[in-house]
Write a protein that holds these residues in place. Structure first.
Motif, PDB file in Angstrom:
ATOM      1  N   ALA A   1       0.830  -1.210   0.000  1.00  0.00           N
ATOM      2  CA  ALA A   1       0.000   0.000   0.000  1.00  0.00           C
ATOM      3  C   ALA A   1       0.861   1.255   0.000  1.00  0.00           C
ATOM      4  N   VAL A   2       1.997   1.211   0.707  1.00  0.00           N
ATOM      5  CA  VAL A   2       2.891   2.375   0.765  1.00  0.00           C
ATOM      6  C   VAL A   2       3.304   2.807  -0.638  1.00  0.00           C
ATOM      7  N   PHE A   3       3.499   1.823  -1.525  1.00  0.00           N
ATOM      8  CA  PHE A   3       3.990   2.115  -2.866  1.00  0.00           C
ATOM      9  C   PHE A   3       2.866   2.260  -3.897  1.00  0.00           C
ATOM     10  N   ASN A   4       1.612   2.186  -3.448  1.00  0.00           N
ATOM     11  CA  ASN A   4       0.502   2.257  -4.401  1.00  0.00           C
ATOM     12  C   ASN A   4      -0.553   3.285  -4.036  1.00  0.00           C
ATOM     13  N   THR A   5      -0.300   4.071  -2.989  1.00  0.00           N
ATOM     14  CA  THR A   5      -1.222   5.142  -2.648  1.00  0.00           C
ATOM     15  C   THR A   5      -0.454   6.207  -1.883  1.00  0.00           C
ATOM     16  N   SER A   6      -1.111   7.311  -1.598  1.00  0.00           N
ATOM     17  CA  SER A   6      -0.449   8.389  -0.872  1.00  0.00           C
ATOM     18  C   SER A   6      -0.391   8.071   0.622  1.00  0.00           C
ATOM     19  N   THR A   7       0.532   8.733   1.314  1.00  0.00           N
ATOM     20  CA  THR A   7       0.665   8.519   2.753  1.00  0.00           C
ATOM     21  C   THR A   7      -0.596   8.917   3.497  1.00  0.00           C
ATOM     22  N   ALA A   8      -1.214  10.035   3.096  1.00  0.00           N
ATOM     23  CA  ALA A   8      -2.428  10.493   3.771  1.00  0.00           C
ATOM     24  C   ALA A   8      -3.541   9.459   3.640  1.00  0.00           C
ATOM     25  N   ASP A   9      -3.763   8.961   2.415  1.00  0.00           N
ATOM     26  CA  ASP A   9      -4.780   7.936   2.213  1.00  0.00           C
ATOM     27  C   ASP A   9      -4.499   6.727   3.102  1.00  0.00           C
ATOM     28  N   LEU A  10      -3.236   6.292   3.104  1.00  0.00           N
ATOM     29  CA  LEU A  10      -2.850   5.081   3.821  1.00  0.00           C
ATOM     30  C   LEU A  10      -3.121   5.187   5.312  1.00  0.00           C
TER      31      LEU A  10
ATOM     32  N   THR B   1      -7.286   7.308 -10.396  1.00  0.00           N
ATOM     33  CA  THR B   1      -6.013   7.999 -10.212  1.00  0.00           C
ATOM     34  C   THR B   1      -4.859   7.027 -10.033  1.00  0.00           C
ATOM     35  N   GLY B   2      -5.143   5.743 -10.088  1.00  0.00           N
ATOM     36  CA  GLY B   2      -4.087   4.759  -9.888  1.00  0.00           C
ATOM     37  C   GLY B   2      -3.868   4.419  -8.433  1.00  0.00           C
ATOM     38  N   LYS B   3      -4.649   5.021  -7.512  1.00  0.00           N
ATOM     39  CA  LYS B   3      -4.475   4.780  -6.083  1.00  0.00           C
ATOM     40  C   LYS B   3      -5.488   3.800  -5.514  1.00  0.00           C
ATOM     41  N   LEU B   4      -6.443   3.373  -6.334  1.00  0.00           N
ATOM     42  CA  LEU B   4      -7.503   2.505  -5.823  1.00  0.00           C
ATOM     43  C   LEU B   4      -6.925   1.209  -5.252  1.00  0.00           C
ATOM     44  N   LEU B   5      -5.982   0.584  -5.963  1.00  0.00           N
ATOM     45  CA  LEU B   5      -5.362  -0.647  -5.479  1.00  0.00           C
ATOM     46  C   LEU B   5      -4.688  -0.419  -4.137  1.00  0.00           C
ATOM     47  N   GLY B   6      -3.954   0.685  -4.012  1.00  0.00           N
ATOM     48  CA  GLY B   6      -3.276   0.992  -2.753  1.00  0.00           C
ATOM     49  C   GLY B   6      -4.251   1.202  -1.612  1.00  0.00           C
ATOM     50  N   ASN B   7      -5.365   1.884  -1.893  1.00  0.00           N
ATOM     51  CA  ASN B   7      -6.374   2.110  -0.860  1.00  0.00           C
ATOM     52  C   ASN B   7      -7.022   0.802  -0.418  1.00  0.00           C
ATOM     53  N   LEU B   8      -7.266  -0.105  -1.385  1.00  0.00           N
ATOM     54  CA  LEU B   8      -7.841  -1.405  -1.035  1.00  0.00           C
ATOM     55  C   LEU B   8      -6.840  -2.238  -0.228  1.00  0.00           C
ATOM     56  N   LEU B   9      -5.552  -2.151  -0.568  1.00  0.00           N
ATOM     57  CA  LEU B   9      -4.517  -2.840   0.213  1.00  0.00           C
ATOM     58  C   LEU B   9      -4.458  -2.284   1.638  1.00  0.00           C
ATOM     59  N   ALA B  10      -4.616  -0.981   1.772  1.00  0.00           N
ATOM     60  CA  ALA B  10      -4.628  -0.366   3.105  1.00  0.00           C
ATOM     61  C   ALA B  10      -5.815  -0.868   3.917  1.00  0.00           C
ATOM     62  N   LEU B  11      -6.978  -0.985   3.269  1.00  0.00           N
ATOM     63  CA  LEU B  11      -8.152  -1.531   3.944  1.00  0.00           C
ATOM     64  C   LEU B  11      -7.899  -2.974   4.383  1.00  0.00           C
TER      65      LEU B  11
ATOM     66  N   PHE C   1       8.664  15.377   1.306  1.00  0.00           N
ATOM     67  CA  PHE C   1       8.487  15.072  -0.108  1.00  0.00           C
ATOM     68  C   PHE C   1       7.525  16.023  -0.823  1.00  0.00           C
ATOM     69  N   SER C   2       6.950  16.985  -0.101  1.00  0.00           N
ATOM     70  CA  SER C   2       5.981  17.927  -0.681  1.00  0.00           C
ATOM     71  C   SER C   2       4.792  17.198  -1.287  1.00  0.00           C
ATOM     72  N   GLU C   3       4.373  16.125  -0.640  1.00  0.00           N
ATOM     73  CA  GLU C   3       3.224  15.340  -1.109  1.00  0.00           C
ATOM     74  C   GLU C   3       1.975  15.824  -0.371  1.00  0.00           C
ATOM     75  N   ALA C   4       1.292  16.783  -0.975  1.00  0.00           N
ATOM     76  CA  ALA C   4       0.130  17.389  -0.330  1.00  0.00           C
ATOM     77  C   ALA C   4      -1.114  16.543  -0.572  1.00  0.00           C
ATOM     78  N   PRO C   5      -1.889  16.247   0.492  1.00  0.00           N
ATOM     79  CA  PRO C   5      -3.129  15.471   0.316  1.00  0.00           C
ATOM     80  C   PRO C   5      -4.160  16.272  -0.478  1.00  0.00           C
ATOM     81  N   THR C   6      -5.087  15.547  -1.139  1.00  0.00           N
ATOM     82  CA  THR C   6      -6.174  16.225  -1.850  1.00  0.00           C
ATOM     83  C   THR C   6      -7.194  16.755  -0.845  1.00  0.00           C
ATOM     84  N   ALA C   7      -8.066  17.625  -1.316  1.00  0.00           N
ATOM     85  CA  ALA C   7      -9.079  18.220  -0.438  1.00  0.00           C
ATOM     86  C   ALA C   7     -10.014  17.148   0.119  1.00  0.00           C
ATOM     87  N   ALA C   8     -10.389  16.173  -0.729  1.00  0.00           N
ATOM     88  CA  ALA C   8     -11.290  15.109  -0.274  1.00  0.00           C
ATOM     89  C   ALA C   8     -10.635  14.262   0.817  1.00  0.00           C
ATOM     90  N   VAL C   9      -9.346  13.962   0.636  1.00  0.00           N
ATOM     91  CA  VAL C   9      -8.629  13.158   1.627  1.00  0.00           C
ATOM     92  C   VAL C   9      -8.492  13.924   2.934  1.00  0.00           C
TER      93      VAL C   9
END
Length: 298
Positions: free
Chosen positions: A90-99, A147-157, A255-263
Motif C-alpha cells: 500500500a505504501v507504494f501504491n497510494t499516498s501517505t495520507a490515504d494510507l 487515479t491509480g491509487k484505488l489498489l493501494g487504498n484497497l490494500l490499506a483496507l 516530499f511535498s506530497e500534499a493530500p487532496t481536499a477530499a482526503v
C-alpha cells in the motif's frame, strides 16, 4: 501517589511508542527502493533485533514470553505477516495520507470483529462512530478511483482488517503475544527474499530502512505493548492516532506530497470521530469505576 506515578509512566512510555511509529512511513519513502527490497531489509532487521532482545531477556531474567504461544500464536503471526505485506504494498501504491487515514479504521474493524467473534456487542455510540468512519473511508477510497491509487487504498483496507483480526484473536486467546507481531516478519522476509532473487536488489539508501527495522519497529511495538500495564485501553488507543495525524505531515514536509481536499476532509472527520469516541470511552470507564467504588467502599 503510586497510581498517579504509574499513570504518568504509562503516558510517557506509550507516547514514546506512538511518536516513534510516526516516522515509519517517511523512513520507508526515504530508502527509495522497490517494495520487495524494502520489505526484505525492514523485515530482516526487525527479526534480528527481536531475536537479540529476546535472547538477552531470556539470559538475564529467564522469564521471556514465548515467541509464538501455541496455535493461537501461529494464527496471530500469520495475520501480522499478511498485515506487513499488505501495508508495504500500500505504501507504494497510494499516498501517505490515504494510507494512514484508512489504517486508522482498524479500531472500528476490531469493534465489529469483537461483536461477531467475542459476542461483545458495541454500544450505540460505537455503532454511530463506525458508520461515520465508514463514510469517511469510502470518501477517501472513492477519491482514488481513476487515479491509480484505488489498489493501494484497497490494500490499506486489507491491512487494517488483518491487523484488527490479529488484535481480536489475541484477545480471545488470552496469551502473551508481545513478541509475536515482531517475529511474524519472518514470513514476509522469506517471500521478499524469493521476489528479490527474481526481480533484483534495488534500494538507493538502505541505511534508512535498516534503522527503521532494527530500531523504530522494536521500540514502537514494545512501548505500545507496554502501555496497557499502566493505562486503560481507550487511553492507549489514542496514541495510535499520532501516526494518522503526524505521518502525512512528515511526508508533506519531506516530499511535498500534499493530500487532496477530499482526503483532508475525510481524514479530519475520521480523526475527530476516533478521538471523540476514545474520549467518550475513557470518561465512561472512569464513571463506571467511580460508581463501583461508591457501591463497594474499601
Amino acid at each position: 501517589m503510586t497510581i498517579s506515578l504509574d499513570h504518568r509512566k504509562g503516558l510517557l512510555i506509550t507516547a514514546i511508542g506512538g511518536l516513534t511509529l510516526t516516522v515509519d512511513i517517511p523512513l520507508i519513502r526515504l530508502a527509495d527502493g522497490d517494495p520487495w527490497t524494502i520489505l526484505l531489509l525492514r523485515s530482516g532487521a526487525t527479526l534480528i533485533a527481536t531475536l537479540a532482545i529476546w535472547l538477552i531477556w531470556r539470559k538475564l531474567r529467564g522469564d521471556a514470553p514465548a515467541l509464538i504461544p501455541g496455535r493461537a500464536g501461529l494464527v496471530v503471526a500469520a495475520l501480522y505477516a499478511g498485515t506487513s505485506i499488505a501495508f508495504m504494498m500500500a505504501v507504494f501504491n497510494t499516498s501517505t495520507a490515504d494510507l494512514v487515514f484508512i489504517l486508522a479504521f482498524n479500531t472500528m474493524f476490531a469493534a465489529l470483529l469483537s461483536w461477531l467473534l467475542l459476542k461483545e456487542r458495541p454500544r450505540p455510540a460505537t455503532l454511530v462512530a463506525m458508520a461515520v468512519m465508514l463514510l469517511c473511508v469510502l470518501v477517501i477510497v472513492y477519491d482514488g478511483v481513476g487515479t491509480g491509487k484505488l489498489l493501494g487504498n484497497l490494500l490499506a483496507l486489507g491491512s487494517s482488517f488483518l491487523l484488527a483480526s490479529a488484535i481480536t484473536v489475541t484477545r480471545r486467546s488470552g496469551q502473551d503475544m508481545g513478541f509475536t507481531a515482531l517475529v511474524a516478519v519472518s514470513a514476509p522476509l522469506v517471500i521478499a527474499v524469493f521476489m528479490v532473487a527474481k526481480t533484483g536488489y534495488n534500494v538507493e539508501a538502505p541505511w534508512w530502512i535498516i534503522f527503521n527495522g532494527a530500531v523504530i519497529m522494536p521500540v514502537s511495538f514494545f512501548c505500545l505493548a507496554t502501555g496497557p500495564k499502566y493505562l486503560s485501553g481507550p487511553e492507549v488507543a489514542m496514541f495510535y492516532l499520532l501516526e494518522t495525524v503526524l505521518a502525512p505531515i512528515w511526508v508533506w514536509m519531506i516530499f511535498s506530497e500534499a493530500p487532496t481536499a477530499a482526503v483532508l476532509a475525510g481524514g479530519a472527520v475520521l480523526i475527530a470521530t476516533l478521538l471523540t469516541h476514545s474520549l467518550w470511552q475513557l470518561n465512561d470507564s472512569r464513571r463506571r469505576r467511580a460508581a463501583l467504588a461508591v457501591r463497594h467502599p474499601a
